[in-house]
Structure formats: C-alpha cells, structure tokens
Design a protein around this motif. Structure first.
Motif, PDB file in Angstrom:
ATOM      1  N   SER A 130      12.162   1.945  -8.739  1.00 33.91           N
ATOM      2  CA  SER A 130      11.405   2.937  -7.988  1.00 33.91           C
ATOM      3  C   SER A 130      10.347   2.222  -7.145  1.00 33.91           C
ATOM      4  O   SER A 130       9.513   1.478  -7.673  1.00 33.91           O
ATOM      5  CB  SER A 130      10.732   3.933  -8.939  1.00 33.91           C
ATOM      6  OG  SER A 130      10.048   4.943  -8.212  1.00 33.91           O
ATOM      7  N   ILE A 131      10.397   2.422  -5.824  1.00 36.66           N
ATOM      8  CA  ILE A 131       9.468   1.807  -4.881  1.00 36.66           C
ATOM      9  C   ILE A 131       8.660   2.910  -4.218  1.00 36.66           C
ATOM     10  O   ILE A 131       9.230   3.894  -3.744  1.00 36.66           O
ATOM     11  CB  ILE A 131      10.231   1.008  -3.795  1.00 36.66           C
ATOM     12  CG1 ILE A 131      11.156  -0.027  -4.423  1.00 36.66           C
ATOM     13  CG2 ILE A 131       9.268   0.352  -2.822  1.00 36.66           C
ATOM     14  CD1 ILE A 131      12.112  -0.667  -3.424  1.00 36.66           C
ATOM     15  N   ARG A 132       7.329   2.744  -4.173  1.00 39.55           N
ATOM     16  CA  ARG A 132       6.479   3.729  -3.537  1.00 39.55           C
ATOM     17  C   ARG A 132       5.442   3.033  -2.654  1.00 39.55           C
ATOM     18  O   ARG A 132       4.689   2.177  -3.111  1.00 39.55           O
ATOM     19  CB  ARG A 132       5.756   4.591  -4.589  1.00 39.55           C
ATOM     20  CG  ARG A 132       6.672   5.516  -5.375  1.00 39.55           C
ATOM     21  CD  ARG A 132       7.241   6.608  -4.474  1.00 39.55           C
ATOM     22  NE  ARG A 132       8.163   7.503  -5.188  1.00 39.55           N
ATOM     23  CZ  ARG A 132       9.467   7.299  -5.302  1.00 39.55           C
ATOM     24  NH1 ARG A 132      10.017   6.230  -4.744  1.00 39.55           N
ATOM     25  NH2 ARG A 132      10.228   8.160  -5.936  1.00 39.55           N
ATOM     26  N   GLY A 133       5.423   3.424  -1.386  1.00 40.55           N
ATOM     27  CA  GLY A 133       4.399   2.941  -0.459  1.00 40.55           C
ATOM     28  C   GLY A 133       4.403   1.443  -0.236  1.00 40.55           C
ATOM     29  O   GLY A 133       3.347   0.860   0.039  1.00 40.55           O
ATOM     30  N   GLY A 141       3.222 -14.857   3.906  1.00 37.43           N
ATOM     31  CA  GLY A 141       3.588 -13.467   3.731  1.00 37.43           C
ATOM     32  C   GLY A 141       3.082 -12.940   2.400  1.00 37.43           C
ATOM     33  O   GLY A 141       2.888 -13.699   1.447  1.00 37.43           O
ATOM     34  N   TYR A 142       2.881 -11.619   2.316  1.00 31.24           N
ATOM     35  CA  TYR A 142       2.375 -11.048   1.069  1.00 31.24           C
ATOM     36  C   TYR A 142       2.674  -9.549   1.019  1.00 31.24           C
ATOM     37  O   TYR A 142       2.840  -8.894   2.055  1.00 31.24           O
ATOM     38  CB  TYR A 142       0.864 -11.271   0.943  1.00 31.24           C
ATOM     39  CG  TYR A 142       0.034 -10.655   2.050  1.00 31.24           C
ATOM     40  CD1 TYR A 142      -0.567  -9.401   1.895  1.00 31.24           C
ATOM     41  CD2 TYR A 142      -0.157 -11.327   3.266  1.00 31.24           C
ATOM     42  CE1 TYR A 142      -1.321  -8.835   2.912  1.00 31.24           C
ATOM     43  CE2 TYR A 142      -0.916 -10.763   4.283  1.00 31.24           C
ATOM     44  CZ  TYR A 142      -1.495  -9.519   4.095  1.00 31.24           C
ATOM     45  OH  TYR A 142      -2.242  -8.965   5.104  1.00 31.24           O
ATOM     46  N   VAL A 143       2.785  -9.026  -0.195  1.00 30.02           N
ATOM     47  CA  VAL A 143       2.903  -7.591  -0.418  1.00 30.02           C
ATOM     48  C   VAL A 143       1.494  -7.016  -0.398  1.00 30.02           C
ATOM     49  O   VAL A 143       0.684  -7.318  -1.284  1.00 30.02           O
ATOM     50  CB  VAL A 143       3.609  -7.273  -1.742  1.00 30.02           C
ATOM     51  CG1 VAL A 143       3.620  -5.766  -2.000  1.00 30.02           C
ATOM     52  CG2 VAL A 143       5.036  -7.818  -1.734  1.00 30.02           C
ATOM     53  N   ALA A 144       1.193  -6.194   0.606  1.00 31.56           N
ATOM     54  CA  ALA A 144      -0.171  -5.706   0.807  1.00 31.56           C
ATOM     55  C   ALA A 144      -0.478  -4.439   0.024  1.00 31.56           C
ATOM     56  O   ALA A 144      -1.631  -4.199  -0.345  1.00 31.56           O
ATOM     57  CB  ALA A 144      -0.410  -5.453   2.300  1.00 31.56           C
ATOM     58  N   ASP A 145       0.554  -3.640  -0.238  1.00 32.50           N
ATOM     59  CA  ASP A 145       0.279  -2.363  -0.893  1.00 32.50           C
ATOM     60  C   ASP A 145       1.567  -1.822  -1.491  1.00 32.50           C
ATOM     61  O   ASP A 145       2.667  -2.280  -1.170  1.00 32.50           O
ATOM     62  CB  ASP A 145      -0.299  -1.360   0.122  1.00 32.50           C
ATOM     63  CG  ASP A 145      -1.037  -0.204  -0.545  1.00 32.50           C
ATOM     64  OD1 ASP A 145      -1.176  -0.225  -1.787  1.00 32.50           O
ATOM     65  OD2 ASP A 145      -1.474   0.705   0.172  1.00 32.50           O
ATOM     66  N   GLY A 146       1.413  -0.823  -2.375  1.00 31.53           N
ATOM     67  CA  GLY A 146       2.555  -0.129  -2.935  1.00 31.53           C
ATOM     68  C   GLY A 146       2.830  -0.509  -4.375  1.00 31.53           C
ATOM     69  O   GLY A 146       2.220  -1.428  -4.935  1.00 31.53           O
TER      70      GLY A 146
END
Length: 339
Positions: free
Chosen positions: A17-20, A73-78
């Motif tokens: 499950s992925i959100r935002g 690179g990076y995952v900023a949110d969610g």
C-alpha cells in the motif's frame, strides 16, 4: 476475460500500500519531482499494470518501493507498507532481509543487469545463499546449486544442468530475460516487480516471457507489478492498471473497464496508438507534444498542453475522482462524454 470488478480486491488487504509517495532528485536546473503524490495498492495474487511513456515515473515509483533510490535522490514524503512492514522505516539490515526474499525486481535490460564476469550459477546461488531460509545448514552450497538448476528449468532454459555454468553473453536476449526472472523468483518472493520485461525482445519472445510470468504467478501465488509503456500488453496480462503521466497517476481501475471505457484524455491517446485488427487501415493518431519537465510543476493539469479537451478550469491542482466502481480519474471533465 477480466471481470468488471477485480475479484482479488473484494475481500483482501493490500500486500503493498502506497500513499502520497513523493520522490525527488536535485539537479542544476532545479528540483525534479519524479514521483508526486502517488497512491497505489497491490493485492495478494494479482497482477497490477503500470503504464505510461518514458519519463512518467513508473520505474522511479518502484525503485522507491524497493529502496533503490540513491543520493542525491530521496523519498521526500508518503508512506509505503508492505505486508505490515513500514518500508520507510527500514534500516540497511532490514532491506537486506526483505529485498530479494519477499520483494524482487527484474530490471529493464537483462544484459546490463546481469554481471558479465560471473556465471549464471554464481548469480543465482548468490541470491539463494543470502536470502533463502529453507536451505539446509549442511551442504548449503550444493542445495543452492540444485535450486538454481530447478529455477532455470522452471523458466524454460533447455538443459539447465549443462547451461548453468555458462556466462550471460552465451545466451540470447530472451534467455537472459528468463535468467533474470529465475534470479528474482529463486527465493519465492511475495511480490515480483517486472520493469519492462520485454524490452528489446521480438514479438514472439515477448509473448513467451509474459506468458511465463503469468504462469509463475498462478503457480507460486505471488503478486506481480508489470511496468510497461504498452497498453496492449497490459490488456492481456493484468487484473488492474494504473496510468502514469508526469509523476502522477492519472487513471486507475480494473483493466477491462479501463480499456473499454477510458476516461482520461491521456489514456484515450494511449489506446488510440494500439493497431486494430478489425481495421488495419485505420490511421494511428500520435499524442502530440512531449512529457513536461518535472521541475516546478503544480497548479495545473500536467497533460494540459497536449490535451484536445483542455479548458480554463484545467489550470488547477486536480485530484483523483471516482468514475465508477473501482475506477478513478484525474480530470475535471470526468463526468462528460469526450468525443
């Protein structure tokens, strides 16, 4: 034949499950937001298709899921939840345990993804020795080799006991793709992410590889994410599909419903690129223009400049809206009949 409602989603809890989800890459020109607010679910036993042009964010989305986005690179949110595990909270040891065992990914180009200096046996056995929990303590390497031969046989490599000590360059493109699948499936993962598994293969070999993935999904009971730019492939091999454009999901739903009744102009454009066997002389209309640069976007529909149905109200930040049972669309004109 696909039903109007995906049966795997009716009573299941999502495996993934992925959100935002928001993934960014700093560049000299500015901050590229390659994935921007993606919501997705993958259910146990289903095949989810992710479709869109090159640069739409398909591969980066699932590189983020599997922890392969590297600095700068990076995952900023969610949030990303896999089988009850918070993926964003994993440390290096957690990723080593999960990746390759429970989640596996096949890369686009098997020739460059496989190590040319190692035999096929060494590359499959390396994964098994690192992740397989069911190998015996005594004779572990012999058991890993036997399992590697079994996996090559499973994916249709002829004479696997003889070919296992060959190097990647000694195999054809289709066979290398099968070896990639064998490596990915060697630990019986719960989720296989197949990133453009038919890249650079001829049509006959494409069909063989896709049928192989479908057969192994049913045999092993795993979930599959099939990333592609080809809606024809999605129509034949997936239960549900999500269409990506410029880092966002613009339409999602049960495959047959979405193919038969596309509601987003971009999806309609992609479907219009599929040749019709019923009318081989029908002209194929390309989607004019290019995917926009993913810097400083926001406040308008990202398909605006290429859309034949754009209107002044499209210059807003448009959310996903329901367009029927298990069908969502990011378009202000979702209730209209677009001709």
């Amino acid at each position: 034949m696909h039903s109007t409602r995906s049966s795997v989603t009716e009573m299941s809890t999502p495996l993934l499950s992925i959100r935002g989800l928001k993934t960014c890459f700093p560049t000299r020109a500015g901050l590229v937001t390659a994935v921007d607010g993606v919501d997705l679910d993958v259910y146990p036993g289903e095949c989810l298709g992710i479709v869109g042009e090159s640069g739409s964010g398909k591969s980066v989305t699932f590189a983020s899921v599997i922890g392969l986005v590297r600095s700068p690179g990076y995952v900023a949110d969610g949030s990303m939840q896999f089988d009850g595990i918070d993926l964003r909270g994993l440390n290096a040891d957690g990723w080593r345990t999960l990746r390759g065992r429970d989640i596996a990914m096949t890369m686009q180009d098997a020739l460059t993804a496989l190590n040319p200096a190692l035999t096929v046996a060494e590359q499959i056995e390396e994964v098994l020795l690192a992740h397989a929990t069911d190998l015996p303590r005594r004779g572990r390497r012999d058991a890993a080799r036997a399992r590697a031969i079994e996996m090559l046989r499973l994916v249709g490599i002829p004479a696997p006991d003889k070919r296992i000590d060959d190097y990647p360059h000694q195999f054809s493109g289709g066979m290398r793709q099968r070896i990639m699948i064998a490596i990915a499936l060697s630990c019986r993962p719960k989720l296989l992410i197949a990133d453009e598994p038919t890249t650079a293969l001829d049509v006959t070999i494409q069909a063989q590889v896709l049928d192989l993935i479908s057969d192994l999904r049913r045999e092993l009971g795993m979930s599959v994410v099939l990333i592609t730019h080809d809606l024809g492939i999605v129509a034949e091999h997936t239960d549900r599909v999500a269409v990506m454009y410029a880092g966002q999901i613009v339409e999602a739903g049960v495959t047959r419903e979405l193919i038969d009744r596309p509601r987003h102009p971009y999806t309609r454009g992609l479907i219009g690129l599929i040749p019709r066997l019923s009318d081989l002389d029908a002209p194929i209309k390309p989607i004019e223009g290019q995917v926009p640069e993913l810097i400083g976007l926001g406040g308008t529909c990202r398909f605006y400049d290429r859309c034949d149905f754009r209107a002044s109200r499209c210059r807003t930040d448009i959310p996903m809206e329901a367009a029927g049972l298990d069908h969502q669309v990011r378009c202000v004109r979702v209730e209209e009949s677009l001709q």
